[in-house]
Design an enzyme around this catalytic site. Structure first.
Site, PDB file in Angstrom:
ATOM      1  N   HIS A 121      40.328  33.782  73.179  1.00 42.57           N
ATOM      2  CA  HIS A 121      39.612  32.889  72.087  1.00 42.57           C
ATOM      3  C   HIS A 121      38.567  32.550  72.708  1.00 42.57           C
ATOM      4  O   HIS A 121      38.056  31.531  71.651  1.00 42.57           O
ATOM      5  CB  HIS A 121      40.869  32.286  71.718  1.00 42.57           C
ATOM      6  CG  HIS A 121      41.913  32.199  71.768  1.00 42.57           C
ATOM      7  ND1 HIS A 121      42.754  32.141  72.354  1.00 42.57           N
ATOM      8  CD2 HIS A 121      42.553  32.655  70.176  1.00 42.57           C
ATOM      9  CE1 HIS A 121      44.042  32.473  71.729  1.00 42.57           C
ATOM     10  NE2 HIS A 121      43.964  33.586  71.245  1.00 42.57           N
ATOM     11  N   HIS A 162      36.323  21.925  57.653  1.00 38.74           N
ATOM     12  CA  HIS A 162      37.131  20.953  57.379  1.00 38.74           C
ATOM     13  C   HIS A 162      37.056  20.877  55.525  1.00 38.74           C
ATOM     14  O   HIS A 162      38.230  20.512  55.574  1.00 38.74           O
ATOM     15  CB  HIS A 162      36.286  18.900  58.112  1.00 38.74           C
ATOM     16  CG  HIS A 162      37.090  18.684  57.595  1.00 38.74           C
ATOM     17  ND1 HIS A 162      38.000  18.188  58.668  1.00 38.74           N
ATOM     18  CD2 HIS A 162      37.308  17.011  56.350  1.00 38.74           C
ATOM     19  CE1 HIS A 162      39.202  17.025  57.922  1.00 38.74           C
ATOM     20  NE2 HIS A 162      38.416  16.039  57.074  1.00 38.74           N
ATOM     21  N   GLY A 173      36.827  13.548  59.532  1.00 35.27           N
ATOM     22  CA  GLY A 173      38.142  13.549  59.658  1.00 35.27           C
ATOM     23  C   GLY A 173      38.663  12.029  59.082  1.00 35.27           C
ATOM     24  O   GLY A 173      39.346  11.245  59.018  1.00 35.27           O
ATOM     25  N   GLY A 232      39.452  23.510  54.410  1.00 34.16           N
ATOM     26  CA  GLY A 232      40.459  23.143  54.899  1.00 34.16           C
ATOM     27  C   GLY A 232      41.012  22.014  53.912  1.00 34.16           C
ATOM     28  O   GLY A 232      42.821  22.284  53.697  1.00 34.16           O
TER      29      GLY A 232
END
Lengths: 573, 573
Positions: free
Chosen positions: A217, A397, A554, A400
């Site tokens: 990754h 964000h 967030g 999502g």
């Protein structure tokens, strides 16, 4: 780079659908991934694998007779949710127990372990064998911390063959552990892959240089050197892996399977040029080379990289490695006596609506209204949240949260309409958010809703004290999920003062709505401080100052959600 | 790009060696390629495939039970020589005849046809089925001119399955022709591949654009468009191929195998996103999709491209497509009853030294000395020839001539030492030059030496008239090989006046040495004119003027060789 896609956000899902359509001879789609479309004459232990998408043929390409029974398929380079893993494991279970096996990454461990707990709660014997073959990811003294890369294939194949042989779960687990203990891999990379819709690769390696020990990754390597000749790379691989011979193995005369794995855009012809020298070096070291594999077994999208895996055989493992298997991407010998499974429709996990008290059902309708309002708000705010995230992060964000909350609202509505209580409704909403939202925010919000639901229950009175306790449980879920602390400029900065203030006021006898309102203001302050910092950082970054750290959108979305819920609570009065 | 290699000139050979080492379960190396390492209980017709390297798994990756019996492996993107094809065909032959099958490219047709003639001369029944699936390479009215791309797999598989079923050569040929007639492919590309040691890709496609109808060696496409969405590409593929339904086929209810082929660096996940839509569109058109294949079956190194092949099944072809096969890169079902062939050493074709007259043996020693001198001269001149070639071409002329002549000199020496005559010695030298020199110059010089040998014979007196006739045969070989004419600034410009002048003087009674000397001067003038033009072009190019055309260093090397031979002839007096 990635050129062929429709909506980049649908890439993993559309790829999974195309895979299932092309591979119906071997697999059928279920919620969260695929399981075999055929079965043997007798039930066996089930081997369930999985991980993020982008590593084909790992993981879904390895499902079929003699290998895995099912694969949970996460979003691109993102762990499947616990719900997805659980759904695949339930569909794959033939009644003799389930072995979960996957590469050792924090996100996968978190979600597979939760799924394992749910299986055990339902009385299904479920075990886990982590793959830890990458010698570059931790020193030998901390071998259990190593990550899993191309050695995945070995562990899955041995476990699958042991299951196919009719062994019980104890033996399947033991042999998978043995296979992992006898498997070592080292990888190198020349350049990173680019995700659909992204303009830049995940990482880059300078022209003419090679990263040694790179993960699948884009995790950092342990060294960077000039690109060697093919013979030089073979020498590096073989000498590094021969310095890591598993305990108790005598290299001289040992029987070893070499697996030379291309990670994406390295050509087959290049792999064979390197293999020619590996074969010679292994023979020179007194090793007996057995059935080498050269090809693509665990990729990283179109990453330019190669890894060499050595499997040190013993008398138990060798026949299992050679045993027949038949999957979309890996086949050996003859697999016979398979019976097609007629049902090739998507198997949706059945939603069980348990008994609930009237009060809890009433709370569920409030939860439904709140989730619907949250989804509408996040839909309106998605662009702005994306903008904030792009300054400091990858910009996903907004989308999502938008997709996760939309799915959660739909699940909450159908659950509440079916007469479910608060716990069941939040459980369904949380699973849906984690499945569809993807990424870290999806996983975190999924866990938060499930944690809140567990506190509210399906038959309890939903009063202010219980709600405050539920919010504290949400806070605890976030805290245990990541490793961030207050002050790290993440969502934690908003939820911790919110939960603490709410608990404090409710304990002091304040009514729910004014207490929630007051708490929401503390979340606002944290979010504003984050947003201010984000704006400042946007400017600072353009001057090259990264010392401010990375704030998290967030916190902003948490504060917005807290206020949306307040509106619903006020309307309830 | 290509990063992993040792000496770029050894790339194809080392890759083939690595492939054979990794794939001993299926193949064993022979001169010119590989043949199966196992055999069935009964002999069958042999299917021999091949082509240039760089297309793995085509061609060697498709050798094994149920598919091909052998593959001739040329240099990168270059046809194998007739000698290589012949060697593989002889090793693969089980006594029931040989079917040659390969993509329709001029170089492959030339060399495979020569090999076929040699087989037939030896009394072996040998047939050819060309693969012509690429709909973009010629209009339907000229379907026989189309080139072969990913449809190779289909024709090879059907032929291999028919052979495995015990059918005779007539039926194997008929079914392979039927498979080709029912197979259609369209390919697209986003960027070209880069050969080992090269700095630039073979071709480029502008960023954001897609070449439609591109071949597997960078042949020009038929169109260039903006890169579409995955769904858009699926629509282009399906609509183009449904406009090309084979004669006599009714699309409605037809059973079709779709093969979605990645050409190198397109990701598996991208292929599956495209496949999802292809599956839907085919179903919408009333087609029954049978056992789709999605993966890499015919690549072009690391070219960024995709092709879709449709195989329109009928009652004869369908069971052959599903029949078991087991090769390094393509497997289906269960292949049983295979017996390992013990001999896994390299099988060198036995050199048969036929009877020869003393005079012809004497000529062979002169040929040996001349070849040795030519090899020494070309070794010394390799850098300079490379420099000239780099101005106008790819810079490989020097190294190709160096390697080819070295191998030819070694072959001539061992042949002459074994008592061979002129024909046999030149045949061996020519085959060696073509095998090791590679590229067009290797193939041309191989043919020239073989043509000269055929004229000189193994028992004739080698006098001036015969030598002049032999040189004329060399000239004819060159002329028939390519399509260049005098004045096109190629090797033709040197060999035509040389051969004509030599023939004229010898016919007029001039002795060999003065006639050769005079003829060599004409070659010099042509070479000098070419070299002058080359130098001028080097300057002109830097000012962007390409109107002068492309001169060929082959004229220069021909003149150098003519003078080297003159030295030997003079020494002989």
């Amino acid at each position: 780079m990635t050129r062929l896609f429709n909506d980049p956000d649908d890439f993993a899902e559309e790829s999974a659908a195309g895979f299932a359509a092309a591979s119906a001879r071997w697999v059928r789609p279920v919620t969260g991934g695929v399981v075999r479309s055929t079965r043997g004459a007798e039930p066996t232990v089930s081997v369930v694998i999985g991980g993020g998408s982008g590593h084909y043929p790992a993981f879904a390409g390895l499902v079929g007779p003699g290998l895995a029974h099912g694969a949970a398929m996460g979003n691109l380079f993102a762990s499947p949710s616990a719900h997805q893993v659980h759904s695949v494991a339930v569909a794959a279970n033939e009644g003799r127990g389930v072995l979960l096996s996957y590469g050792n990454y924090a996100g996968d461990v978190l979600h597979f372990t939760q799924a394992q707990e749910r299986m055990r709660e339902a009385g299904i014997d479920c075990r886990t064998v982590l793959v830890t073959d990458d010698i570059s990811s931790a020193p030998k003294a901390e071998i259990e911390k190593r990550r899993g890369i191309a050695g995945d294939l070995v562990v899955f194949k041995i476990a699958g063959a042991a299951a196919e042989a009719g062994l019980d779960l104890d033996d399947v687990e033991r042999l998978a552990l043995l296979a992992n203990a006898r498997t070592r891999t080292l990888g190198v990379a020349f350049g990173g892959c680019t995700l659909p819709g992204a303009d830049e690769p995940l990482f880059t390696v300078p022209e003419g240089r090679m990263a040694v020990g790179l993960g699948i990754h884009g995790e950092p390597g342990i060294d960077e050197v000039d690109v060697p000749t093919a013979a030089g790379l073979a020498e590096l691989f073989v000498s590094s892996l021969l310095a890591e011979i598993p305990d108790g193995v005598d290299a001289d005369g040992a029987r070893v399977v070499p697996i030379l794995n291309g990670l994406g855009s390295v050509k087959y012809e290049e792999l064979y040029v390197v293999y020619a020298e590996i074969d010679r070096l292994l023979a020179e070291a007194g090793i007996v080379v057995v059935s080498p594999e050269v090809g693509e077994f665990c990729t990283s999208f179109d990453m330019a990289g190669v890894s060499l895996t050595l499997l040190w055989l013993d008398d138990e493992i060798e026949p299992l490695w050679h045993a027949p298997c038949d999957t979309p991407a890996f086949r050996r010998g003859a697999v016979e006596g398979r019976i097609a499974v007629d049902d090739v429709e998507v198997v949706e996990e059945e939603v069980v609506i348990g008994p609930a008290s009237d009060a809890s059902r009433e709370a569920a309708t409030t939860i439904d209204r709140a989730m619907t309002a949250i989804a509408a708000m996040l839909d309106a705010q998605a662009d702005e949240l994306g903008r904030i995230d792009r300054i400091a992060g990858d910009g996903d964000h907004g989308i999502g949260m938008q997709r996760g909350s939309k799915a959660a609202a739909a699940a909450a509505s159908s659950s509440a309409a079916a007469g479910a209580g608060a716990r069941t409704t939040l459980q369904q909403a949380g699973d849906a958010w984690a499945d569809k939202g993807g990424g870290t925010s999806g996983a975190i919000w999924g866990e938060m809703l499930v944690a809140l639901g567990a506190t509210l229950g399906d038959d309890a009175e939903v009063d202010a004290a219980r709600i405050a306790a539920g919010v504290t449980a949400m806070k605890d879920a976030v805290m245990s999920f990541g490793k961030a602390k207050v002050g790290d400029k993440t969502m934690i900065d908003a939820i911790v003062p919110f939960a603490d203030r709410l608990a404090e006021l409710v304990a002091a006898g304040t009514e729910l709505v004014p207490a929630w309102s007051d708490a929401a203001d503390t979340a606002d302050r944290a979010a504003k401080s984050t947003a201010d910092l984000t704006a400042k950082l946007g400017r600072a970054r353009s001057h090259g100052d990264k010392s401010l750290g990375t704030p998290d959108p967030g916190a902003v979305s948490f504060a917005l959600i807290a206020h949306t819920v307040l509106d619903i609570l006020e309307g309830n009065e």
